[in-house]
Scaffold this motif. Structure first.
Motif, PDB file in Angstrom:
ATOM      1  N   PRO A  39      -5.545 -22.954   7.723  1.00 45.78           N
ATOM      2  CA  PRO A  39      -4.517 -21.924   7.756  1.00 45.78           C
ATOM      3  C   PRO A  39      -3.233 -22.389   7.083  1.00 45.78           C
ATOM      4  O   PRO A  39      -2.321 -21.608   6.903  1.00 45.78           O
ATOM      5  N   TYR A  40      -3.147 -23.672   6.730  1.00 49.28           N
ATOM      6  CA  TYR A  40      -1.936 -24.149   6.059  1.00 49.28           C
ATOM      7  C   TYR A  40      -2.012 -23.905   4.562  1.00 49.28           C
ATOM      8  O   TYR A  40      -1.098 -23.361   3.970  1.00 49.28           O
ATOM      9  N   SER A  41      -3.133 -24.299   3.950  1.00 51.52           N
ATOM     10  CA  SER A  41      -3.189 -24.127   2.506  1.00 51.52           C
ATOM     11  C   SER A  41      -3.644 -22.733   2.114  1.00 51.52           C
ATOM     12  O   SER A  41      -3.703 -22.399   0.958  1.00 51.52           O
ATOM     13  N   SER A  42      -3.931 -21.897   3.103  1.00 51.23           N
ATOM     14  CA  SER A  42      -4.334 -20.534   2.775  1.00 51.23           C
ATOM     15  C   SER A  42      -3.147 -19.641   2.434  1.00 51.23           C
ATOM     16  O   SER A  42      -3.323 -18.486   2.087  1.00 51.23           O
ATOM     17  N   PHE A  43      -1.950 -20.170   2.582  1.00 49.28           N
ATOM     18  CA  PHE A  43      -0.774 -19.371   2.264  1.00 49.28           C
ATOM     19  C   PHE A  43       0.109 -20.094   1.261  1.00 49.28           C
ATOM     20  O   PHE A  43       0.348 -21.298   1.383  1.00 49.28           O
ATOM     21  N   ASN A  44       0.582 -19.343   0.301  1.00 50.44           N
ATOM     22  CA  ASN A  44       1.580 -19.883  -0.611  1.00 50.44           C
ATOM     23  C   ASN A  44       2.901 -19.936   0.150  1.00 50.44           C
ATOM     24  O   ASN A  44       3.364 -18.920   0.662  1.00 50.44           O
ATOM     25  N   PRO A  45       3.503 -21.120   0.245  1.00 45.29           N
ATOM     26  CA  PRO A  45       4.717 -21.238   1.072  1.00 45.29           C
ATOM     27  C   PRO A  45       5.875 -20.361   0.597  1.00 45.29           C
ATOM     28  O   PRO A  45       6.806 -20.130   1.355  1.00 45.29           O
ATOM     29  N   THR A  46       5.811 -19.879  -0.627  1.00 46.37           N
ATOM     30  CA  THR A  46       6.928 -19.050  -1.098  1.00 46.37           C
ATOM     31  C   THR A  46       6.705 -17.565  -0.802  1.00 46.37           C
ATOM     32  O   THR A  46       7.553 -16.741  -1.105  1.00 46.37           O
ATOM     33  N   HIS A  47       5.559 -17.223  -0.231  1.00 54.77           N
ATOM     34  CA  HIS A  47       5.284 -15.798   0.004  1.00 54.77           C
ATOM     35  C   HIS A  47       5.554 -15.385   1.445  1.00 54.77           C
ATOM     36  O   HIS A  47       5.282 -16.141   2.373  1.00 54.77           O
ATOM     37  N   THR A  48       6.018 -14.140   1.606  1.00 54.77           N
ATOM     38  CA  THR A  48       6.131 -13.600   2.955  1.00 54.77           C
ATOM     39  C   THR A  48       4.795 -12.969   3.338  1.00 54.77           C
ATOM     40  O   THR A  48       3.968 -12.662   2.477  1.00 54.77           O
ATOM     41  N   ILE A  49       4.623 -12.781   4.645  1.00 53.46           N
ATOM     42  CA  ILE A  49       3.401 -12.131   5.116  1.00 53.46           C
ATOM     43  C   ILE A  49       3.303 -10.727   4.500  1.00 53.46           C
ATOM     44  O   ILE A  49       2.223 -10.280   4.110  1.00 53.46           O
ATOM     45  N   ARG A  50       4.458 -10.060   4.364  1.00 49.49           N
ATOM     46  CA  ARG A  50       4.469  -8.726   3.776  1.00 49.49           C
ATOM     47  C   ARG A  50       3.823  -8.755   2.387  1.00 49.49           C
ATOM     48  O   ARG A  50       2.934  -7.970   2.074  1.00 49.49           O
ATOM     49  N   PHE A  51       4.257  -9.733   1.573  1.00 45.93           N
ATOM     50  CA  PHE A  51       3.714  -9.834   0.216  1.00 45.93           C
ATOM     51  C   PHE A  51       2.216 -10.104   0.242  1.00 45.93           C
ATOM     52  O   PHE A  51       1.448  -9.473  -0.486  1.00 45.93           O
ATOM     53  N   VAL A  52       1.829 -11.032   1.116  1.00 48.69           N
ATOM     54  CA  VAL A  52       0.409 -11.400   1.204  1.00 48.69           C
ATOM     55  C   VAL A  52      -0.433 -10.183   1.544  1.00 48.69           C
ATOM     56  O   VAL A  52      -1.489  -9.933   0.951  1.00 48.69           O
ATOM     57  N   MET A  53       0.065  -9.393   2.502  1.00 54.90           N
ATOM     58  CA  MET A  53      -0.705  -8.226   2.928  1.00 54.90           C
ATOM     59  C   MET A  53      -0.707  -7.142   1.842  1.00 54.90           C
ATOM     60  O   MET A  53      -1.744  -6.547   1.544  1.00 54.90           O
ATOM     61  N   LEU A  54       0.448  -6.922   1.236  1.00 51.65           N
ATOM     62  CA  LEU A  54       0.544  -5.880   0.200  1.00 51.65           C
ATOM     63  C   LEU A  54      -0.378  -6.192  -0.982  1.00 51.65           C
ATOM     64  O   LEU A  54      -0.924  -5.292  -1.622  1.00 51.65           O
ATOM     65  N   ARG A  55      -0.542  -7.465  -1.234  1.00 49.64           N
ATOM     66  CA  ARG A  55      -1.358  -7.863  -2.368  1.00 49.64           C
ATOM     67  C   ARG A  55      -2.789  -7.345  -2.251  1.00 49.64           C
ATOM     68  O   ARG A  55      -3.439  -7.057  -3.243  1.00 49.64           O
ATOM     69  N   LYS A  56      -3.260  -7.255  -1.005  1.00 51.77           N
ATOM     70  CA  LYS A  56      -4.637  -6.813  -0.806  1.00 51.77           C
ATOM     71  C   LYS A  56      -4.870  -5.394  -1.326  1.00 51.77           C
ATOM     72  O   LYS A  56      -6.005  -5.000  -1.568  1.00 51.77           O
ATOM     73  N   PHE A  57      -3.778  -4.626  -1.498  1.00 54.06           N
ATOM     74  CA  PHE A  57      -3.951  -3.252  -1.971  1.00 54.06           C
ATOM     75  C   PHE A  57      -4.397  -3.186  -3.424  1.00 54.06           C
ATOM     76  O   PHE A  57      -4.776  -2.133  -3.916  1.00 54.06           O
ATOM     77  N   ASN A  58      -4.335  -4.321  -4.120  1.00 52.23           N
ATOM     78  CA  ASN A  58      -4.920  -4.402  -5.456  1.00 52.23           C
ATOM     79  C   ASN A  58      -6.357  -3.919  -5.457  1.00 52.23           C
ATOM     80  O   ASN A  58      -6.854  -3.411  -6.453  1.00 52.23           O
ATOM     81  N   LEU A  59      -7.031  -4.154  -4.319  1.00 47.64           N
ATOM     82  CA  LEU A  59      -8.458  -3.891  -4.265  1.00 47.64           C
ATOM     83  C   LEU A  59      -8.769  -2.413  -4.039  1.00 47.64           C
ATOM     84  O   LEU A  59      -9.908  -1.999  -4.140  1.00 47.64           O
ATOM     85  N   PHE A  60      -7.732  -1.641  -3.695  1.00 48.23           N
ATOM     86  CA  PHE A  60      -7.967  -0.239  -3.373  1.00 48.23           C
ATOM     87  C   PHE A  60      -7.954   0.604  -4.638  1.00 48.23           C
ATOM     88  O   PHE A  60      -7.122   0.399  -5.520  1.00 48.23           O
ATOM     89  N   ASP A  61      -8.878   1.556  -4.721  1.00 45.72           N
ATOM     90  CA  ASP A  61      -8.904   2.445  -5.873  1.00 45.72           C
ATOM     91  C   ASP A  61      -7.812   3.490  -5.789  1.00 45.72           C
ATOM     92  O   ASP A  61      -7.146   3.801  -6.752  1.00 45.72           O
ATOM     93  N   GLU A  62      -7.657   4.021  -4.568  1.00 43.57           N
ATOM     94  CA  GLU A  62      -6.759   5.148  -4.421  1.00 43.57           C
ATOM     95  C   GLU A  62      -5.285   4.721  -4.513  1.00 43.57           C
ATOM     96  O   GLU A  62      -4.921   3.623  -4.105  1.00 43.57           O
ATOM     97  N   GLU A  63      -4.468   5.577  -5.073  1.00 47.29           N
ATOM     98  CA  GLU A  63      -3.029   5.329  -5.158  1.00 47.29           C
ATOM     99  C   GLU A  63      -2.406   5.636  -3.809  1.00 47.29           C
ATOM    100  O   GLU A  63      -2.745   6.628  -3.156  1.00 47.29           O
ATOM    101  N   MET A  64      -1.461   4.784  -3.386  1.00 47.40           N
ATOM    102  CA  MET A  64      -0.796   5.035  -2.108  1.00 47.40           C
ATOM    103  C   MET A  64       0.675   4.743  -2.264  1.00 47.40           C
ATOM    104  O   MET A  64       1.053   3.876  -3.052  1.00 47.40           O
TER     105      MET A  64
END
Lengths: 345, 279, 268, 336
Positions: free
Chosen positions: C100-125
């Motif tokens: 769980p330590y190296s799974s996160f880029n220390p410069t990123h917030t949780i918000r950014f990490v979570m938002l990034r996952k939306f890359n995978l979504f087809d639909e626009e939101m």
């Protein structure tokens, strides 16, 4: 799958590094060969022009110089022939003839001046290696205490003072304002180097300031790098266990610490010793010390291309060799590195 | 984002070493930039007798050719800063570019870059500079800076390569890929923010290295032939044997300044490095 | 019988190291298995058994030397080529990693990490929809979104970080999750609640799972099937009961013997 | 020492109301906050707990590895009747470490200096601690290596030439060459594969069985491992001991709610464990361990405790002996 030949991994490593060294040397030689030939215009003409401007005016001498330059560079031949000639001369140890010190050959000149440089650099660099590293380990053992902070500050400043600047200050202080030592040169003018008490004493008097300037200014680098290596080592699990788990005495701990941290520094020493020819140039200029750096400077100012070229080749060759030896040495003495070549997990 | 940047900056300033280093650097920069504009004496014209000691007429005296030392000093700082900036910009860009592409692409590109940098490391850059400079008839500030720049990237290139490699091997890169992030996005959002402090530290070290290298080159006689730099002042003082005559005012100001620039940048670089490597 | 969603066929991965004297390391040696819809399987093995390499290949982070991985009948290396297809794949097959330590880029917030996952979504939101979905997912794994969204990974405990990783899975709801030692750095009392999140995924969304672990105990708790890996090969396969009661391969027997147990003792 | 009556066995270790805090910028971390531990017979004790419960700090303190910011605030450590607190670092180094107490650290894998051969490391250590000649030292080492079934060739190797498990076993052999009374093993096997782990534990047990050490304190987060080798288990939570008892009792019938949650959440490859875990969901713990800078009032476990009562929030529970040699610190067991 190709046939597997089992070579001793250490020898394989040595061969590989030898290959890299030769490759580097070839690149360097090629640069040395190509650069003067890439300069727009005719370098010979400009040199000869400068010579006529300078002191050498007799037509015979001028002709001889011109012939010599042509002989050295063979600019009238096609480039590849020039290159073959350059290499074959090099293999025979023929580095050409100096213009400035005509009729001395470049090889003779180097043989004449190199010992003085080595006499200056090897003791100064080695001594500062030992003392700097020792202080570095002591500082690491006392890290964040007063001693450490003082040492760090002094070493940091020392690292910022290049040896030639330190040399200038030493001359100003100990030769001009307090005329204890001579301001420069290798021995009093008029004296001829020979093995007599009188000469050795006079030489030593000239020797001390350049020696000090190199010794003091390289202390900082060794000390700082040793300190940081030793601090890292101290934080390692094994030093931690040796000190606190087993409770070995301070003396032994320093001993172990030195053993673990000095190994990379040994490579550094070998490299710097190889560097010594190149590194002493500026100091020799400032002190007018009669070593290879001094004649190099004069060669550059007189545009004595054969001599410049010869000195470059010598410097690079010693450097590469020193580097190569240090790599092998390191691989041989550090059990960790030695083990890595065997490649067992 | 902004709040974290500012908190990082505040933490940096808490480190005394950083603050002192920055202060020294700013003073030198200020002198170099503003100095020549205020003190309007030509650094290259003979304006009086030679070797006039510092006094009312010439604040820092005159040199061997009867030129004003203060004017030379001010222009010299400016010249040296120029060399430092140009040279370090060149070598830093080369180091970052080659280091990261070697890490990202690997394979043949990596091998070529690594062999090239190894060769460059083995041939000491100062020697290569001398070699380049020795054969160049006309040497301006720009040429010297370019020579320094293209010969001093190798060590830092390896540093950038290994840092990038260690970032690339982190699990969060895999997770970014699994989030559908593009290669460019990963470079910009994952790699750059982490190596940024290292870039700063590298810049500081290369900057001071370049200034020192210029002084060394000029002192040997293969440096600047035209523009005024701190190195050229020392060179002139050296040729005219000012030291043994005890003419300190042509030597002390430039040499101390070179040391100060190095020290300040060294302090800045090490404190940046310390701050960020402890996370 | 529910349908097979992932098939691994004759998968082999060979690493070549060294420049002049090349050494070959066979990390994964011709393995075959499949995963059915809603099924949880475990790949169990010690370090060097090739289990992590297998996970990377299935996640399409590593190219196999030979063999195929078929997801819903599509070969993930041959049939998936452009970005769109890749996104589709990762939308359906995603992972959680060990550290769980190296799974996160220390410069990123949780918000950014979570938002990034939306890359995978087809639909626009729009942004608000995304954020509310993120909050939803974080709540599912027992986190309080308001407290952590703007924090960076190093401000969270190990357990919380791992929950954030699982929240990403809840966000995209893939068909298959590869969990590579997801709890090995987590304390025992927190571990079970994390494992229960994986069970919840299966119960709510019929998500199939592959657990990569060295911990036979964990495997028996979560999985429907256990595959024992040793030196790149699958040496034994069976339900937890089969593996525990009558292990057939000598390696499995040895492994079972060396695992310390709670209700029996080695030394007396 | 003060109260050593004739006929009474001198205790191997005696620690009373012991407190060790870290004084950091963020505040005082009360990592070990009032623990009592005494060992007066041949025994292996396991101290278990999760990360941040203070068990490693306790190990550090017991092996005198106390450096700022860690400080011993209260309590004496008495080993073999010698009060350690009054001794200087140098005295401890010369008279205690390796002689009375030996330590197997968490990082046992990397605890041997890589540039020194095992043989010369042993020589350096023993030369300082004893008056033995080099020959005597080597004889002792060879004898011990043979006893513990370690290869004699390992003596002439560098640490990295040995496998991880072998390194740990060699370390155990070296640490106990002088037959110390007490061996403190702090998570000695947590970095190992299970098969290697078993071998290391065997060596550890062998040392104990042969009487080469009198007692072992085994500190670990892994109860399944601990229970293989120890006679008694102590459970630690948030800087305090919460329960103590014989291994079988503790495993089969934990009393303290924390011990229950801890032991019932352990997953081992046993079918009964799986059934038990699935059934015992209600004792499973929620939340995370508290910060030791600002520990909860009263019982430190109350915020996570499913049985928390009023008194738990207000008052710290005493450690009471519910049965012979069975101690628990919980209001549920205090008869009022």
């Amino acid at each position: 799958m190709a046939v597997k030949i089992n070579i001793n991994p250490f020898i394989a490593y040595a061969l590989k590094r030898f290959g890299i060294m030769m490759l580097t040397f070839s690149v360097a030689l090629f640069l040395i060969f190509i650069l003067p030939r890439m300069i727009p215009g005719n370098p010979l003409a400009s040199t000869i022009f400068r010579l006529t401007q300078g002191g050498i005016t007799s037509p015979e001498q001028l002709k001889a110089t011109e012939r010599m330059l042509l002989e050295t560079f063979k600019l009238y031949e096609p480039l590849h022939i020039q290159f073959v000639d350059f290499i074959s001369k090099l293999i025979h140890g023929d580095l050409g003839t100096s213009i400035l010190f005509y009729p001395l050959s470049v090889a003779d000149l180097i043989a004449l001046y190199l010992p003085w440089t080595l006499l200056l650099m090897i003791p100064a660099v080695s001594l500062s290696w030992f003392i700097g590293n020792y202080i570095g380990v002591v500082a690491a053992m006392n890290r964040n205490k007063f001693v450490d902070k003082v040492v760090l500050t002094i070493f940091m400043i020392l690292q910022g003072v290049p040896p030639y600047v330190l040399g200038m200050y030493l001359i100003l202080l100990l030769a001009v304002y307090m005329p204890i030592f001579p301001t420069g040169g290798g021995w009093p003018p008029g004296m001829v180097p020979r093995l007599s008490v009188e000469f050795v004493l006079a030489y030593l008097k000239h020797y001390i300031l350049p020696f000090l300037s190199i010794f003091i200014s390289s202390l900082g680098g060794w000390g700082l790098s040793m300190r940081s290596i030793a601090v890292q080592e101290l934080a390692s699990d094994y030093m931690e266990y040796t000190i606190r788990g087993v409770g070995l005495s301070q003396k032994k701990v320093v001993n172990y610490l030195f053993k673990c941290s000095a190994l990379p520094q040994i490579v550094g020493l070998a490299i710097v010793l190889g560097w010594s020819v190149a590194g002493s140039v500026l100091t020799e200029i400032v002190f007018g010390y009669p070593g290879i750096g001094m004649i190099f400077w004069r060669a550059i100012n007189a545009q004595d291309y054969p001599l410049i070229q010869g000195i470059f080749i010598i410097i690079i060759a010693t450097l590469l060799l020193a580097n190569y030896i240090s790599e092998l040495l390191f691989a041989y003495i550090d059990p960790r590195a030695r083990y890595a070549y065997v490649g067992v997990q | 984002m902004i709040s974290s940047i500012s908190s990082t900056i505040i933490r940096l300033f808490r480190i005394k070493k950083f603050a002192i280093g920055l202060l020294i650097l700013l003073v030198v920069l200020f002198i170099g930039i503003v100095g020549p504009a205020i003190y309007e004496v030509s650094p290259t014209r003979t304006i009086g007798r030679r070797y006039v000691p510092p006094g009312e007429k010439y604040p820092l005296g005159t040199d061997a050719l009867g030129r004003d030392v203060l004017a030379q000093f001010l222009h010299g700082i400016r010249g040296s800063l120029y060399v430092g900036a140009i040279a370090s910009a060149i070598s830093l860009s080369l180091a970052i570019f080659l280091g990261t592409i070697a890490a990202v692409f690997g394979g043949l590109v990596d091998k070529i870059v690594m062999t090239l940098s190894e060769i460059l490391l083995l041939i000491p850059s100062i020697l290569l500079m001398m070699l380049l400079a020795a054969y160049l008839p006309e040497r301006s500030l720009w040429i010297v800076a370019v020579v320094i720049g293209i010969t001093s990237w190798a060590g830092w290139c390896r540093g950038f390569r290994s840092r990038t490699l260690s970032i690339l091997s982190s699990e969060f890169i895999n997770l970014a890929i699994l989030s559908g992030a593009s290669r460019l996005n990963i470079i910009i959002r994952d790699i750059v923010p982490i190596i940024a402090p290292y870039v700063l530290a590298a810049f500081a070290m290369l900057f001071s290295y370049s200034i020192m290298a210029e002084v060394g080159l000029t002192l040997v006689g293969v440096g600047m032939t035209k523009d005024v730099t701190l190195g050229l002042m020392l060179y002139v003082a050296q040729i005219y044997a000012n030291i043994s005559q005890g003419i300190w005012w042509t030597i002390v100001p430039p040499s101390i300044t070179v040391t100060l620039i190095f020290l300040s940048l060294y302090m800045i670089a090490t404190s940046i490095d310390e701050l960020f490597s402890y996370r | 019988m529910s349908k097979v969603i992932l098939e691994v066929k004759n998968l082999t991965k060979v690493y070549r190291i060294g420049l002049i004297r090349q050494k070959e390391i066979v990390a994964v040696n011709n393995i075959n298995f499949n995963v059915k819809e809603g099924e949880i399987i475990s790949l169990v093995g010690e370090s060097g058994s090739g289990k992590t390499t297998t996970a990377r290949i299935i996640l399409r982070l590593l190219r196999p030397t030979s063999g195929n991985v078929l997801f819903n009948g599509k070969d993930i290396w041959r049939d998936i080529r452009n970005r769109k297809e890749l996104k589709w794949y990762w939308r359906n097959v995603n992972g959680v990693f060990q550290d769980p330590y190296s799974s996160f880029n220390p410069t990123h917030t949780i918000r950014f990490v979570m938002l990034r996952k939306f890359n995978l979504f087809d639909e626009e939101m729009d942004y608000d929809t995304k954020i509310s979905m993120i909050k939803e997912a974080l709540k599912e794994v027992g986190l309080i979104p308001e407290e952590i969204l703007d924090k960076r990974s190093f401000e969270l405990s190990g357990g919380m970080r791992q929950r954030v990783l699982i929240a990403q899975i809840f966000l995209i709801r893939p068909k298959l999750v590869i969990a590579d030692e997801p709890t090995s750095m987590i304390d025992a009392t927190l571990r079970l609640s994390l494992l229960d999140l994986f069970l919840k995924l299966r119960d709510e969304f019929k998500t199939s799972q592959i657990f990569i672990t060295h911990d036979l105990g964990l495997a028996t708790y979560t999985s429907d099937r256990i595959l024992v890996m040793y030196k790149g090969k699958i040496v034994e396969e069976g339900t937890p009961e089969e593996i525990l009661n009558k292990p057939s391969h000598p390696y499995t027997k040895k492994l079972l013997e060396s695992v310390p147990k709670l209700y029996s003792k080695w030394f007396t | 020492m003060n109260s050593l009556a004739i006929g009474e066995i001198m205790s191997i270790l005696d620690v009373r109301n012991f407190r060790a805090y870290y004084f950091t910028k963020a505040g005082t971390v009360k990592a070990v906050d009032g623990v009592n531990l005494s060992i007066d017979k041949k025994t292996i004790i396991g101290i278990v707990g999760e990360s941040g419960c203070g068990k490693s700090t306790l190990a550090k303190a017991l092996s005198f590895n106390v450096e700022p910011p860690l400080k011993i605030v209260k309590g004496d450590i008495v080993i073999d009747g010698i009060k350690i607190n009054d001794m200087t670092t140098d005295e401890i180094r010369r008279k205690i470490l390796g002689i009375k107490v030996a330590l197997i650290p968490q990082s046992a894998m990397n605890a041997l200096v890589p540039t020194v051969k095992i043989r010369s490391f042993i020589k350096d250590v023993l030369k300082e601690k004893t008056g033995y000649t080099t020959l005597e030292i080597f004889e002792l080492a060879v004898k011990r290596f043979k006893e513990l079934n370690l290869p004699i060739e390992a003596l002439d190797m560098y640490p990295f030439e040995l496998s991880g498990g072998m390194r740990q076993r060699v370390l155990i052999a070296i640490a106990t060459l002088l037959n110390p009374s007490l061996l403190i093993a702090d998570e000695p096997t947590s970095a190992l594969d299970v098969s290697t782990q078993k071998m290391v534990l065997e060596t550890l047990y062998d040392i104990y069985r042969r009487g080469l050490v009198k007692s072992i304190i085994f500190i670990s987060h892994d109860i399944a491992t601990v229970r293989q080798i120890v006679d008694e288990i102590v459970v630690m939570y948030a800087g305090k001991f919460v329960e103590k008892g014989s291994t079988e009792e503790m495993i089969n019938e934990p009393l303290h709610p924390y011990s229950k949650g801890l032991i019932f959440s352990i997953l081992t490859p046993e079918l009964i464990v799986r059934e038990r875990v699935r059934k015992a969901k209600e004792v499973l713990l929620k939340g995370e361990p508290p910060s030791l800078i600002n520990p909860p009032s009263g019982c430190r476990f109350h915020p996570r405790c499913p049985y928390a009562m009023d008194i738990c929030r207000r008052e710290e529970p005493p450690m009471i002996e519910v049965e012979r040699n069975r101690f628990v610190s919980c209001w549920l067991y205090v008869k009022r």
